[in-house]
Scaffold this motif. Sequence first.
Motif, PDB file in Angstrom:
ATOM      1  N   GLN A 199       0.809  -1.218   0.000  1.00 53.96           N
ATOM      2  CA  GLN A 199       0.000   0.000   0.000  1.00 53.96           C
ATOM      3  C   GLN A 199       0.846   1.273   0.000  1.00 53.96           C
ATOM      4  O   GLN A 199       0.351   2.359  -0.271  1.00 53.96           O
ATOM      5  N   LYS A 255       2.917   7.604  -7.702  1.00 51.51           N
ATOM      6  CA  LYS A 255       2.085   7.883  -6.527  1.00 51.51           C
ATOM      7  C   LYS A 255       1.966   6.633  -5.672  1.00 51.51           C
ATOM      8  O   LYS A 255       1.901   5.523  -6.191  1.00 51.51           O
ATOM      9  N   VAL A 288       0.288   3.733  -3.625  1.00 53.96           N
ATOM     10  CA  VAL A 288      -0.969   3.016  -3.814  1.00 53.96           C
ATOM     11  C   VAL A 288      -2.038   3.547  -2.857  1.00 53.96           C
ATOM     12  O   VAL A 288      -3.186   3.803  -3.252  1.00 53.96           O
ATOM     13  N   SER A 323      -2.258   6.471  -1.480  1.00 54.49           N
ATOM     14  CA  SER A 323      -2.681   7.815  -1.903  1.00 54.49           C
ATOM     15  C   SER A 323      -3.739   7.738  -2.988  1.00 54.49           C
ATOM     16  O   SER A 323      -4.715   8.509  -2.988  1.00 54.49           O
ATOM     17  N   ARG A 324      -3.576   6.812  -3.919  1.00 50.67           N
ATOM     18  CA  ARG A 324      -4.559   6.652  -4.992  1.00 50.67           C
ATOM     19  C   ARG A 324      -5.914   6.207  -4.431  1.00 50.67           C
ATOM     20  O   ARG A 324      -6.968   6.679  -4.861  1.00 50.67           O
ATOM     21  N   SER A 325      -5.871   5.289  -3.451  1.00 49.79           N
ATOM     22  CA  SER A 325      -7.132   4.812  -2.873  1.00 49.79           C
ATOM     23  C   SER A 325      -7.839   5.917  -2.104  1.00 49.79           C
ATOM     24  O   SER A 325      -9.060   6.069  -2.195  1.00 49.79           O
ATOM     25  N   ALA A 372      -7.579   9.102  -2.644  1.00 51.26           N
ATOM     26  CA  ALA A 372      -8.056  10.099  -3.606  1.00 51.26           C
ATOM     27  C   ALA A 372      -9.386   9.692  -4.237  1.00 51.26           C
ATOM     28  O   ALA A 372     -10.239  10.548  -4.505  1.00 51.26           O
ATOM     29  N   ALA A 373      -9.581   8.394  -4.465  1.00 49.35           N
ATOM     30  CA  ALA A 373     -10.819   7.926  -5.100  1.00 49.35           C
ATOM     31  C   ALA A 373     -12.042   8.291  -4.273  1.00 49.35           C
ATOM     32  O   ALA A 373     -13.115   8.575  -4.820  1.00 49.35           O
ATOM     33  N   CYS A 415      -6.660   0.254  -5.665  1.00 50.50           N
ATOM     34  CA  CYS A 415      -6.522   1.705  -5.844  1.00 50.50           C
ATOM     35  C   CYS A 415      -7.119   2.203  -7.158  1.00 50.50           C
ATOM     36  O   CYS A 415      -7.019   3.392  -7.465  1.00 50.50           O
ATOM     37  N   PHE A 416      -7.725   1.301  -7.954  1.00 52.60           N
ATOM     38  CA  PHE A 416      -8.311   1.715  -9.222  1.00 52.60           C
ATOM     39  C   PHE A 416      -9.831   1.836  -9.143  1.00 52.60           C
ATOM     40  O   PHE A 416     -10.506   1.876 -10.182  1.00 52.60           O
ATOM     41  N   ARG A 461     -13.481   3.191  -9.081  1.00 53.06           N
ATOM     42  CA  ARG A 461     -14.004   4.373  -9.771  1.00 53.06           C
ATOM     43  C   ARG A 461     -15.325   4.829  -9.168  1.00 53.06           C
ATOM     44  O   ARG A 461     -16.008   4.083  -8.481  1.00 53.06           O
ATOM     45  N   TYR A 470       0.975  -3.057 -14.486  1.00 54.05           N
ATOM     46  CA  TYR A 470       0.461  -1.687 -14.542  1.00 54.05           C
ATOM     47  C   TYR A 470       1.518  -0.748 -15.121  1.00 54.05           C
ATOM     48  O   TYR A 470       1.226   0.075 -15.997  1.00 54.05           O
TER      49      TYR A 470
END
Length: 412
Positions: free
Chosen positions: A42, A49, A51, A53-55, A57-58, A131-132, A134, A241
């Motif tokens: 994570q 970035k 992982v 942080s991406r989660s 942000a979603a 983390c993807f 949507r 990825y």
Amino acid sequence: MSQSARNATDPANLPPRPSTRIAVLIVAAGRGQRAGEGLPKQYRLLGGKMVLSRSIAAFACHPAIHSIHVVINPDDRALYDTAAANFDIAPPIKGGATRQGSVHAGLMALADEKQTGAPPDLVLIHDAARCFVRKNLIDRVIAACDAGSGAIPALAVTDTLKRGDGGQIIGTVSRDQLWRAQTPQGFPFQPLLKAHQNAALAGEEMTDDAAIAEAAGLPVRLTEGDEENIKLTTPADFARYETQNHEPRTLEPRTGLGFDVHRFEPGDHLWLCGIRIAHSAGLKGHSDADVGLHALTDAILGALADGDIGHHFPPDDPQWKGASSDRFLAHAGGLVRAASGRISHCDITLICERPKIGPHMMAMRQKIADTLDLDIRRISVKATTTEGLGFTGRREGIAAQATATVLLPAPD
């Protein structure tokens, strides 16, 4: 998913609930051993970035979410602070020994009105490694939840399933009515909290929160998942990825400089570059006062342009009292790996009249190499005096300076 099931959970077909308080609990306390060596997955970089942080942000940009809470391993606090630095979210929650224990700890924290003001109406439980996720998937889960049922996103199993034993097929499993569960999984808060409490009392360990809800008699709906909402699990997932989404990035050298000083105090030994050395005095400091490792840690952080050792390990924090300084150095090395970089060379100079450093140099180099997982030929330790001048010459303390050369991806 059938059209009827899709219609039943379509946000447009359910009444709006604008006053519903929705909290997100992101589970990020695991070690992710299947992801290979290095930082927990994570906290690894993906396209520049973290992982986690991406989660975050979603959900941070979703208009229906009232609060975001992350459950972490306390040992990862400095990494978490980096991942969450750009988000206005609640303080992290200390996780448990298992994923289920971590979710339970998070739910208990949300139930504490002194911390949250009021418990949420709905809670979404999400794996940090997905983390993807949507917005439209989050919408579907929220829309499918109500006061009497939970909901999870899921994908119908399309592959033929075989049962095997000893490398031989012993049967074919029907894939009818089989689904692959994803997160976030949404539930009415109070029923899920009670279900987790019951599971904890019974000592039952289950694979996800939907199973815990089902065991407690709480209905759980299926809503359409997303093939892109994968859970990063193995090194191949990360490599796939990066290969699909990013061109190889050029590594450029960065140099950091570190300097530290500690005075002598009564004692019979001191720590230098990770080695315990018998001496007529100790070194005074909040941690073990290893002036050599402190200087090198600062040098690596300098190359990363990521503050200094006091920023990452505050000297007024009681958890670092007496701490072994190789932990600080290992953390700095981990940050380099998280940035998709590598340490090329470290050079330390110890400045003192006593003790004599020569007999310990090889052990010091090996300790640093082991801590940073480097070849010893990339580590230099040397010593000098000030010819009797200054505080080191008067034998009042020891100083150290260090440089670190780090190769990092060039900025976009």
